[in-house]
Design an enzyme around this catalytic site. Structure first.
Site: not given
Ligand code: IVH
Length: 674
Positions: A37, A83, A117, A314
């Site tokens: 690379y 959120s 998440k 969670k």
């Molecule tokens: S979907 C409507 N998918 O969690 C918001 N969020 O508590 C849609 N996050 O601000 C969020 N992994 O920073 C989504 N696979 C995932 C995620 C994720 C981490 C975080 C993200 C969001 C927060 C919401």
């Protein structure tokens, strides 16, 4: 080369480099070794220098960090970044399911889509005609900050979308994350510079992206995983298809996703990830569960700022509160006193904790921890327990402020503040907060130093208790004395039979031949860990060269900064240390000449070792692999080539099997070495 030929070559090089980047950073499946690379990159760089008009700022190659900004510009999100509502138990997930079912017609059929998440920072990436044009933080959901410069330095973010059907405009949302190993390294550096460590990967990722200087941000080696894509049309029928689409466009999307028909399947998935998540390279604080059928999303709508069609499960808290009973100090091998808190024993994340390090006085003042305080403690996965914050409202007025002891808790010698009155610290205007025991012969120092030494040389028959006993009996005063011990010295001691004496002596003698890197590491020089030792050995080649190197020459070694350089130089200047090194060598320690690396057999191959081998120690196996051009690493992924399995293997074995990595029994590995 004329310009036309150069142009052709540049395009080929760029495509090749982009493919390699994609394999390495997005698919975690490198196609070539780093040198290949680097070699391609070098050629491209040379041609671009000769023909600057051929530079393409949107090519993956041009991720180099731009100039620092004065401030971040605010940007408005076209579609607000919302959120998620949390569910802290399976019962709460069930309640969510019942709530949404009530809002849907009885005939509505849907499945669940589960994904990790990730514990990072939400960011939005805008692509126009396939080119990355702007990246922003979530901010308050409506208005975020333009951090395009910083995001461009993240290697797993494509600067151009892949494929030939790129949309006119697309927005990809996902998580900017920091790997756990990167956080560990970063925190070591933070502490060495007297800066507070980051509490978790999320804070570290956020802190790194909020740097105005993109070079600093780039140095934090962040990663990105997509979790949503917004296109004008057509809308995918399933959220799972959106994940596929992101993959097709060249994004990294975490693979632990699952479509579930029933809530029971969701529960099983939550449980499975709960078991595995400690071993993931990234922090995962929960599971995002969504209704997979996107046509139902608009029917379900939103509650406040969160969509009804999604919920975040969670995992149970890894934090708890407890009371500080005492603050005590430990004396390390360099004599530095490290304060730690003693608590009422408390259960956190499945284990009982009664102590946690407070790192240094600066950290105690920053947190304002007092004896008697109620504090929040944290233990995440295999991370060492720590005090996160104090709850000042819980104070009764009887709490007492901690003072560093004036005398060493082990030998009663005076304790001095490091840096005070010392030229080095004063020159830099640094507020150095380390306190240390001034007694060069403090038993705690020599005990810890010896513990470090035997660990560094893999002399496993000698643990802390044996060291303490040998010292009490006057058999040893430093590590060099170990090499002049004979069986008779030990076999006469109470509770040490002839057999154990023989084993101890044999293991000392068996480990008396060491590589230069090991030797340096074993000395326990302040700020010199395994990697630095290897860097020093590789650069200087001999002990004599290191001993006589100036701080400037040491500072010139790649990855070594002025603080470490000074510390190495100081160590070798000390008469006592020079005497100690001489004594080690006189007593029979032999520094082996660095072996020439044989290219060929294992070049480009990566090994993981789990369990204990009968015939080789971990380090012996590592150096044999290295000699043949291979690499040994700690974490299992599908990128590694072999897992060597000894007796009582750990979870790496199961993981490797699952990923289809070639498993080598000890005998097969030895065969390969031949
Ligand atoms: S979907 C409507 N998918 O969690 C918001 N969020 O508590 C849609 N996050 O601000 C969020 N992994 O920073 C989504 N696979 C995932 C995620 C994720 C981490 C975080 C993200 C969001 C927060 C919401």
């Amino acid at each position: 080369m004329n310009k036309q030929l150069a142009q052709q070559r540049v395009i080929q090089l760029r495509n090749q480099i982009e493919d390699l980047r994609y394999r390495y950073h997005v698919l975690d499946d490198p196609a070539v070794t780093d040198d290949v690379y680097d070699s391609l990159s070098r050629e491209l760089r040379e041609i671009e220098t000769q023909f600057p008009e051929l530079i393409d700022l949107n090519s993956s190659f041009n991720r180099v960090a731009g100039k620092p900004l004065d401030k971040f510009v605010k940007v408005q999100h076209e579609v607000p970044m919302l959120s998620l509502n949390d569910a802290f138990s399976l019962a709460e997930v069930k309640a969510w399911d019942q709530r949404i079912r009530k809002l849907l017609p009885a005939s509505a059929q849907f499945e669940y889509f589960c994904e990790l998440k990730l514990d990072g920072l939400a960011v939005s990436l805008i692509y126009e005609n396939g080119i990355f044009i702007r990246g922003a933080t979530r901010g308050d959901g409506k208005i975020g900050e333009d951090i395009t410069q910083n995001l461009r330095t993240i290697n797993s973010i494509p600067l151009k979308l892949r494929g030939n059907k790129v949309p006119k405009r697309a927005e990809v949302r996902g998580e900017a994350i920091m790997r756990k190993v990167v956080l560990e390294q970063l925190n070591k550096i933070q502490l060495a510079n007297n800066k507070p460590p980051f509490a978790n990967t999320r804070n570290a990722a956020a802190g790194s992206l909020r740097q105005l200087d993109p070079a600093l941000s780039a140095s934090r080696k962040l990663d990105f995983c997509g979790w949503d894509i917004l296109l004008n049309n057509p809308k995918s029928k399933l959220h799972s298809e959106e994940h596929e689409l992101m993959r097709q466009f060249g994004f990294k999307v975490d693979k632990h996703e699952k479509r579930c028909k029933t809530l029971e399947e969701v529960a099983l998935y939550i449980e499975e990830i709960g078991r595995l998540r400690d071993s993931f390279p990234y922090g995962t604080d929960g599971i995002v569960i969504s209704v997979n059928q996107t046509e139902l999303h608009s029917r379900l709508g939103f509650v406040g700022k969160a969509p009804r069609y999604m919920v975040a499960y969670k995992y149970p808290a890894e934090r708890a509160t407890t009371k500080v009973l005492e603050i005590r100090t430990n004396v390390g091998r360099t004599g530095v006193l490290t304060p730690f808190a003693v608590f009422e024993p408390t259960l956190v994340a499945g284990s009982t904790i009664s102590k946690a390090t407070l790192h240094n006085l600066d950290q105690i003042r920053r947190l304002d921890v007092r004896v008697g305080d109620t504090v929040v403690i944290q233990k995440a996965g295999d991370v060492i327990p720590e005090v996160v914050e104090v709850l000042p409202k819980m104070r009764t007025g009887k709490e007492s402020v901690f003072q560093m002891p004036k005398v060493c808790p082990v030998c009663d010698a005076p304790v001095k503040q490091k840096g005070v009155g010392e030229k080095v610290a004063a020159k830099k205007g640094k507020n150095t907060v380390a306190y240390y025991c001034i007694n060069p012969h403090c038993p705690a120092k020599s005990q810890r130093g010896l513990e470090h030494f035997v660990n560094a040389l893999d002399i496993y028959t000698i643990g802390p208790k044996v060291i303490a006993r040998f010292k009490d009996e006057g058999l040893i005063s430093d590590a060099a004395d170990l090499f002049s011990l004979v069986e008779g010295d030990i076999s006469g001691l109470e509770r040490f039979g002839e057999k154990s004496a023989e084993n101890i002596i044999k293991s000392i003698q068996d480990h008396s031949h060491v590589s230069l890197a090991r030797f340096i590491y074993s000395l326990g020089i302040v700020n010199v860990g395994e990697q630095t030792s290897e860097d020093l050995a590789a650069h200087f080649g001999t002990l004599e060269a290191i001993q006589s190197a100036s701080p400037e020459a040491i500072n010139a070694v790649e990855n070594i900064g002025p603080v470490v350089a000074r510390s190495v130089h100081d160590y070798f200047q000390h008469k006592e240390n020079q005497k100690f090194i001489k004594k080690l060598i006189n007593n029979g320690v032999i520094i082996e000449k660095p072996k020439k690396r044989l290219a060929g057999k294992f070049t480009g191959k990566t090994f993981v070792l789990t369990g204990t081998l009968d015939t080789l120690s971990r380090d012996e196996a590592k150096s044999k692999i290295k000699e043949l051009g291979g690499k040994m690493t700690e974490s299992v992924s599908k990128n590694i080539d072999y897992i060597i399995v000894g007796s009582e293997p750990g979870s790496k074995y199961e993981k490797g099997k699952k990923l289809g990595v070639t498993i080598l029994e000890e005998s097969e590995f030895l065969q390969l070495l031949k």
